[in-house]
Design a protein around this motif. Structure first.
Motif, PDB file in Angstrom:
ATOM      1  N   GLN A  85       0.866  -1.017  -0.074  1.00  0.00           N
ATOM      2  CA  GLN A  85      -0.151   0.028  -0.282  1.00  0.00           C
ATOM      3  C   GLN A  85       0.617   1.590  -0.032  1.00  0.00           C
ATOM      4  N   ASP A  86       2.141   1.384  -0.271  1.00  0.00           N
ATOM      5  CA  ASP A  86       2.748   2.425  -0.277  1.00  0.00           C
ATOM      6  C   ASP A  86       3.084   2.941  -1.826  1.00  0.00           C
ATOM      7  N   GLU A  87       3.456   4.015  -2.110  1.00  0.00           N
ATOM      8  CA  GLU A  87       2.924   4.948  -3.195  1.00  0.00           C
ATOM      9  C   GLU A  87       3.628   4.289  -4.316  1.00  0.00           C
ATOM     10  N   ILE A  88       4.748   3.139  -4.210  1.00  0.00           N
ATOM     11  CA  ILE A  88       4.543   2.283  -5.664  1.00  0.00           C
ATOM     12  C   ILE A  88       3.434   1.392  -5.734  1.00  0.00           C
ATOM     13  N   GLY A  89       2.297   1.107  -4.758  1.00  0.00           N
ATOM     14  CA  GLY A  89       1.273   0.797  -4.797  1.00  0.00           C
ATOM     15  C   GLY A  89      -0.232   1.210  -5.165  1.00  0.00           C
ATOM     16  N   ILE A  90       0.196   2.424  -4.819  1.00  0.00           N
ATOM     17  CA  ILE A  90      -1.134   3.217  -5.220  1.00  0.00           C
ATOM     18  C   ILE A  90      -0.285   4.006  -6.714  1.00  0.00           C
ATOM     19  N   LEU A  91       0.385   4.112  -7.143  1.00  0.00           N
ATOM     20  CA  LEU A  91       0.729   3.892  -8.746  1.00  0.00           C
ATOM     21  C   LEU A  91      -0.067   2.807  -9.451  1.00  0.00           C
ATOM     22  N   ALA A  92       0.914   1.986  -8.923  1.00  0.00           N
ATOM     23  CA  ALA A  92       0.196   0.824  -9.405  1.00  0.00           C
ATOM     24  C   ALA A  92      -1.552   0.371  -9.886  1.00  0.00           C
ATOM     25  N   ALA A  93      -2.133   0.683  -8.934  1.00  0.00           N
ATOM     26  CA  ALA A  93      -3.758   0.578  -8.681  1.00  0.00           C
ATOM     27  C   ALA A  93      -3.744   2.092  -9.880  1.00  0.00           C
ATOM     28  N   SER A  94      -3.441   3.097  -9.914  1.00  0.00           N
ATOM     29  CA  SER A  94      -3.607   4.153 -10.902  1.00  0.00           C
ATOM     30  C   SER A  94      -3.724   3.892 -12.444  1.00  0.00           C
ATOM     31  N   LEU A  95      -2.749   3.302 -12.304  1.00  0.00           N
ATOM     32  CA  LEU A  95      -1.749   2.762 -13.762  1.00  0.00           C
ATOM     33  C   LEU A  95      -3.094   1.338 -14.092  1.00  0.00           C
TER      34      LEU A  95
END
Length: 301
Positions: free
Chosen positions: A271-281
């Protein structure tokens, strides 16, 4: 040039720069600290030697001299064993047979000695004069440059504290006959009670003072460098697993989506910034797929 480097290369370059700066600054700081520590160790050992030589002098003056003094008038040659300075020097020379004291030197530098072996040179004479001019000055520590290299020295004043000393150093008429026969009547006279006449000096080559510091410095910097390199490797591993690898996969996903391949999906469970970016992508891919389906439906109608 930096603009064309990958994120991992830029990070390694930054970490390498930090590593070099930390090692350099730590080396300077550690060098100063260890030099001070080595100097203090040598100083403590030299002070102990001076205290020991002072005890030898007192023993000779109080115990040996009274027993041998009567023989000074009858012996053909002077008995140096009656002189506190002679005893101190002989004991010190014996002590130098031990490896840990081999590089130490002891001298009772005197302005007007009976034995010219103890004659103070110009540098030593200046130290004696400092003691004579400043009665509150009890010791002096410093470095001296010689043709053979610098030396570290510790000095303490020698004063005429006992009347028995004046027997040999007041006037030639009062001196023992054996003393005059051995050393003559030109040197070592005119001393006065409580007068500072010389300095006890213990010295050691300066290279010995700092050699141990340099050895410790190499060890400490070596250990510090190993730990920093381990830290850099761990940071690289962490960033590779949590940032650079996920970003590379997301870049590949975006490239495939841009070519119309909507079957790909990037999964990132954190749920870190990379996880948020992946979900947005992923949401963007779904939205793009819905938009494209809508366009295709309108085109068919």
């Amino acid at each position: 040039m930096l603009r064309n480097l990958k994120l991992g290369a830029k990070l390694n370059l930054l970490l390498l720069s930090i590593f070099i700066i930390i090692v350099f600054l730590s080396g300077l700081l550690i060098s100063k600290i260890l030099e001070k520590n080595a100097e203090q160790v040598i100083t403590d050992k030299a002070f102990l030697l001076i205290e020991t030589m002072g005890s030898v002098r007192n023993y000779t003056s109080n115990e040996v001299n009274p027993e041998l003094a009567p023989r000074l008038e009858t012996e053909a040659q002077f008995l140096p064993q009656t002189v506190p300075g002679y005893s101190a020097r002989q004991v010190f020379e014996d002590l130098r047979n031990r490896p840990e004291y081999r590089d130490f030197f002891y001298k009772e530098a005197t302005l007007n000695p009976t034995n010219l072996r103890d004659k103070a040179d110009e540098f030593e004479g200046n130290i004696v004069e400092e003691f004579r001019q400043n009665a509150s000055l009890k010791e002096k520590v410093g470095f001296r440059s010689l043709p053979g290299g610098d030396i570290f020295y510790i000095a303490r004043p020698i004063s005429v504290s006992k009347e028995s000393c004046l027997r040999c150093h007041s006037t030639p008429e009062a001196a023992p006959k054996s003393q005059l026969a051995t050393y003559g009547d030109q040197n070592g006279f005119g001393w006065k009670m409580n007068e500072i006449v010389g300095a006890k000096m213990v010295s050691v080559p300066a290279t010995n003072v700092f050699e141990r510091a340099r050895q410790l410095q190499i060890v400490v910097i070596g250990v510090l460098s190993v730990f920093l390199l381990i830290a850099i490797l761990l940071i690289n591993l962490f960033l590779r697993l949590t940032i650079t690898n996920p970003l590379t996969k997301m870049a590949q996903l975006a490239k495939k989506v841009s070519t119309g391949d909507m079957s790909v999906e990037f999964k990132h469970n954190s749920q870190d910034e990379i996880g948020i970016l992946a979900a947005s992508l992923n949401r963007m891919k779904v939205s793009l797929q819905i938009a494209m389906n809508m366009i295709e439906s309108e085109s068919e109608n």
